[in-house]
Design a protein around this motif. Structure first.
Motif, PDB file in Angstrom:
ATOM      1  N   ASP A   1       0.818  -1.207   0.000  1.00 39.62           N
ATOM      2  CA  ASP A   1       0.000   0.000   0.000  1.00 39.62           C
ATOM      3  C   ASP A   1       0.853   1.258   0.000  1.00 39.62           C
ATOM      4  O   ASP A   1       0.367   2.355  -0.259  1.00 39.62           O
ATOM      5  CB  ASP A   1      -0.932   0.015   1.214  1.00 39.62           C
ATOM      6  N   ALA A   2       2.144   1.074   0.328  1.00 36.02           N
ATOM      7  CA  ALA A   2       3.048   2.218   0.336  1.00 36.02           C
ATOM      8  C   ALA A   2       3.157   2.842  -1.057  1.00 36.02           C
ATOM      9  O   ALA A   2       3.507   4.007  -1.207  1.00 36.02           O
ATOM     10  CB  ALA A   2       4.416   1.783   0.830  1.00 36.02           C
ATOM     11  N   LEU A   3       2.861   2.042  -2.069  1.00 40.48           N
ATOM     12  CA  LEU A   3       2.907   2.541  -3.443  1.00 40.48           C
ATOM     13  C   LEU A   3       1.568   3.225  -3.717  1.00 40.48           C
ATOM     14  O   LEU A   3       0.555   2.562  -3.905  1.00 40.48           O
ATOM     15  CB  LEU A   3       3.100   1.346  -4.390  1.00 40.48           C
ATOM     16  N   THR A   4       1.568   4.561  -3.717  1.00 38.95           N
ATOM     17  CA  THR A   4       0.304   5.266  -3.918  1.00 38.95           C
ATOM     18  C   THR A   4       0.222   5.843  -5.325  1.00 38.95           C
ATOM     19  O   THR A   4       1.246   6.105  -5.953  1.00 38.95           O
ATOM     20  CB  THR A   4       0.153   6.436  -2.927  1.00 38.95           C
ATOM     21  N   GLU A   5      -0.993   6.035  -5.763  1.00 39.95           N
ATOM     22  CA  GLU A   5      -1.199   6.556  -7.108  1.00 39.95           C
ATOM     23  C   GLU A   5      -0.594   7.962  -7.257  1.00 39.95           C
ATOM     24  O   GLU A   5       0.121   8.247  -8.213  1.00 39.95           O
ATOM     25  CB  GLU A   5      -2.694   6.572  -7.412  1.00 39.95           C
TER      26      GLU A   5
ATOM     27  N   CYS B   1       9.523   1.298 -16.950  1.00 37.76           N
ATOM     28  CA  CYS B   1       8.932   0.780 -15.723  1.00 37.76           C
ATOM     29  C   CYS B   1       8.844  -0.740 -15.784  1.00 37.76           C
ATOM     30  O   CYS B   1       8.164  -1.289 -16.649  1.00 37.76           O
ATOM     31  CB  CYS B   1       7.523   1.363 -15.539  1.00 37.76           C
ATOM     32  N   ASP B   2       9.548  -1.382 -14.876  1.00 33.62           N
ATOM     33  CA  ASP B   2       9.541  -2.838 -14.807  1.00 33.62           C
ATOM     34  C   ASP B   2       8.359  -3.263 -13.937  1.00 33.62           C
ATOM     35  O   ASP B   2       8.374  -3.072 -12.730  1.00 33.62           O
ATOM     36  CB  ASP B   2      10.872  -3.314 -14.203  1.00 33.62           C
ATOM     37  N   SER B   3       7.344  -3.818 -14.569  1.00 37.85           N
ATOM     38  CA  SER B   3       6.121  -4.182 -13.847  1.00 37.85           C
ATOM     39  C   SER B   3       6.306  -5.480 -13.071  1.00 37.85           C
ATOM     40  O   SER B   3       7.002  -6.374 -13.532  1.00 37.85           O
ATOM     41  CB  SER B   3       4.980  -4.351 -14.848  1.00 37.85           C
ATOM     42  N   PRO B   4       5.667  -5.587 -11.908  1.00 42.17           N
ATOM     43  CA  PRO B   4       5.631  -6.900 -11.263  1.00 42.17           C
ATOM     44  C   PRO B   4       4.666  -7.807 -12.012  1.00 42.17           C
ATOM     45  O   PRO B   4       3.857  -7.340 -12.813  1.00 42.17           O
ATOM     46  CB  PRO B   4       5.113  -6.583  -9.855  1.00 42.17           C
ATOM     47  N   ALA B   5       4.736  -9.106 -11.746  1.00 44.13           N
ATOM     48  CA  ALA B   5       3.780 -10.037 -12.334  1.00 44.13           C
ATOM     49  C   ALA B   5       2.406  -9.779 -11.715  1.00 44.13           C
ATOM     50  O   ALA B   5       2.296  -9.083 -10.710  1.00 44.13           O
ATOM     51  CB  ALA B   5       4.225 -11.472 -12.070  1.00 44.13           C
ATOM     52  N   GLY B   6       1.395 -10.332 -12.338  1.00 46.36           N
ATOM     53  CA  GLY B   6       0.045 -10.192 -11.797  1.00 46.36           C
ATOM     54  C   GLY B   6      -0.673  -8.991 -12.364  1.00 46.36           C
ATOM     55  O   GLY B   6      -0.183  -8.312 -13.277  1.00 46.36           O
ATOM     56  N   ILE B   7      -1.884  -8.738 -11.811  1.00 40.53           N
ATOM     57  CA  ILE B   7      -2.678  -7.616 -12.311  1.00 40.53           C
ATOM     58  C   ILE B   7      -3.089  -6.730 -11.148  1.00 40.53           C
ATOM     59  O   ILE B   7      -4.051  -5.981 -11.217  1.00 40.53           O
ATOM     60  CB  ILE B   7      -3.924  -8.103 -13.092  1.00 40.53           C
ATOM     61  N   GLU B   8      -2.351  -6.837 -10.044  1.00 36.52           N
ATOM     62  CA  GLU B   8      -2.685  -6.061  -8.854  1.00 36.52           C
ATOM     63  C   GLU B   8      -2.098  -4.656  -8.939  1.00 36.52           C
ATOM     64  O   GLU B   8      -1.523  -4.261  -9.937  1.00 36.52           O
ATOM     65  CB  GLU B   8      -2.193  -6.778  -7.598  1.00 36.52           C
ATOM     66  N   ARG B   9      -2.195  -3.957  -7.814  1.00 37.67           N
ATOM     67  CA  ARG B   9      -1.779  -2.572  -7.707  1.00 37.67           C
ATOM     68  C   ARG B   9      -0.415  -2.240  -8.339  1.00 37.67           C
ATOM     69  O   ARG B   9      -0.297  -1.299  -9.116  1.00 37.67           O
ATOM     70  CB  ARG B   9      -1.729  -2.229  -6.219  1.00 37.67           C
ATOM     71  N   GLY B  10       0.599  -3.022  -8.004  1.00 36.59           N
ATOM     72  CA  GLY B  10       1.941  -2.758  -8.532  1.00 36.59           C
ATOM     73  C   GLY B  10       1.944  -2.752 -10.053  1.00 36.59           C
ATOM     74  O   GLY B  10       2.546  -1.886 -10.694  1.00 36.59           O
ATOM     75  N   ALA B  11       1.258  -3.727 -10.629  1.00 33.33           N
ATOM     76  CA  ALA B  11       1.224  -3.838 -12.087  1.00 33.33           C
ATOM     77  C   ALA B  11       0.417  -2.695 -12.707  1.00 33.33           C
ATOM     78  O   ALA B  11       0.827  -2.115 -13.719  1.00 33.33           O
ATOM     79  CB  ALA B  11       0.639  -5.191 -12.490  1.00 33.33           C
TER      80      ALA B  11
END
Lengths: 89, 291
Positions: B115-119, B138-148
């Motif tokens: 959650d530390a990663l805010t919009e 920007c190197d995206s994390p896997a998945g389709i959640e917030r980080g991605a």
């Protein structure tokens, strides 16, 4: 090397066919909820200009058939005094 | 740790000039393990090797690895979350590559608190970087959640990394849907530039019909292709020593694929050579060495 002979045809064509079918379905599924919510919003906006109703007494359904698809909008309208007034617009 | 920053480095950090307008690229895939981080490092380095000013950002909060692939793991002092939280200023968190003076890394944090990663925080960082660099990758994390979704949020261009394999292709399709719906550009009604990068391609297997071919993948995903990176021990060797493959062995097949990919990203039209195993010349020249 016998194994190679046995499976010479490979399985990539199976992968391709499975993907094509799966993704065709998933793409439709993905676009549907969005389309419905847009339709819902716009239809309700138009109707509510003329008729008073409870927004949560509304059902919007879309059925996709082979040759025909149907869109059903079901709005429950209370028979209050405001409703009849709205019709006179 | 913070004291370890040399005066020279501090100088370097201060000389980043504010007169640029970066192109923001997200490297994404949905599926994990397909080569996003390797590709981010290789594309970023390749651009820097051509004189472009590049920053690569690791969005994989909690599981950072871009620092390791770039050989900068022992130089991380501050990270993206520190910048967003105001613990550090952006120039303090940027790590300049020791080999490529135009390449910078903004590492992810190892904190588990995603959650530390805010919009707003991400928007601020991207806005600040835009004026200082030519490219933000920007190197995206896997998945389709917030980080991605935050990694793709501000992108002008997306590079979708796909392996010729059913689960990867399916996840790529899903990610393409997200790119068309959840990015800032898409929300403004604009079209985000999308490019396909096929990695871990094994020409011999494709020729034997054991692996999806390039044509199969292109037909299914229908995106322009910017590169085919062959499965290669060079990629592993490069990450073992913490050096992007384009720097570690610029003449290797994967490095050449990445160099061509950045030319296509810049809009150049160069013919795509599909590695053609079997008795083809490509196999004799590169296939054996690469596979």
């Amino acid at each position: 090397m016998n194994l190679f002979g046995l499976f010479r045809r490979g399985s990539a064509h199976v992968a391709r066919e499975r993907l094509q079918i799966l993704l065709a379905h998933e793409r439709i599924a993905r676009s549907q909820p969005d389309l419905l919510s847009v339709l819902r919003e716009e239809i309700l906006a138009v109707v509510s200009r003329h008729i008073a109703f409870e927004p949560d007494r509304v059902q919007i359904k879309m059925d996709r058939g082979k040759s025909v698809s149907t869109l059903a909008v079901d709005i429950e309208i209370p028979n209050g005094p405001r409703t009849s007034g709205a019709f006179t617009v | 740790m913070a004291q370890a920053i040399s005066a020279q480095e501090t100088m370097a950090r201060e000389t980043i000039v504010d007169d640029r307008s970066a192109r923001v690229v997200v490297v994404t895939s949905g599926k994990g393990g397909v080569g996003k981080t390797t590709s981010t490092a290789a594309l970023g380095a390749a651009l820097a090797q051509q004189g472009e000013k590049v920053v690569v950002i690791d969005f994989d909060v909690g599981l950072r690895n871009l620092d390791l692939v770039l050989g900068a793991e022992r130089r991380v002092v501050f990270d993206l979350i520190n910048v967003i939280n105001g613990v550090a200023k952006l120039p303090q968190a940027l790590i300049r590559d020791k080999r490529l003076e135009n390449l910078y890394l903004l590492p992810a944090s190892q904190t588990r608190d995603k959650d530390a990663l805010t919009e707003d925080g991400v928007a601020g960082v991207i806005a600040e970087l835009r004026s200082k660099f030519d490219w933000i990758i920007c190197d995206s994390p896997a998945g389709i959640e917030r980080g991605a979704t935050l990694a793709m949020r501000h992108a002008d261009t997306a590079v979708i990394v796909t392996n010729p394999e059913v689960s990867s292709v399916r996840d790529s399709d899903r990610i393409i849907g997200l790119l068309d719906a959840k990015t800032e550009k898409a929300e403004r009604g604009e079209r985000i530039d999308k490019h396909l990068l096929i990695t871990r391609y094994h020409a011999a297997r494709a020729a034997r019909g054991e692996m999806l071919s390039i044509d199969d993948v292109l037909e299914i995903l229908s995106l322009p292709l910017i590169g085919i990176v062959p499965e290669s021990e060079e990629v592993l060797r490069a990450s073992n020593v913490g050096s992007p493959v384009t720097l570690n062995n610029p003449l290797s097949a994967p490095a050449r694929a990445y160099f061509e990919a950045i030319r296509r990203l810049k809009g150049e039209h160069i013919p795509m050579l599909v590695p053609n195993e079997g008795r083809g010349i490509f196999n004799k020249l590169f296939g054996r060495k690469a596979a």
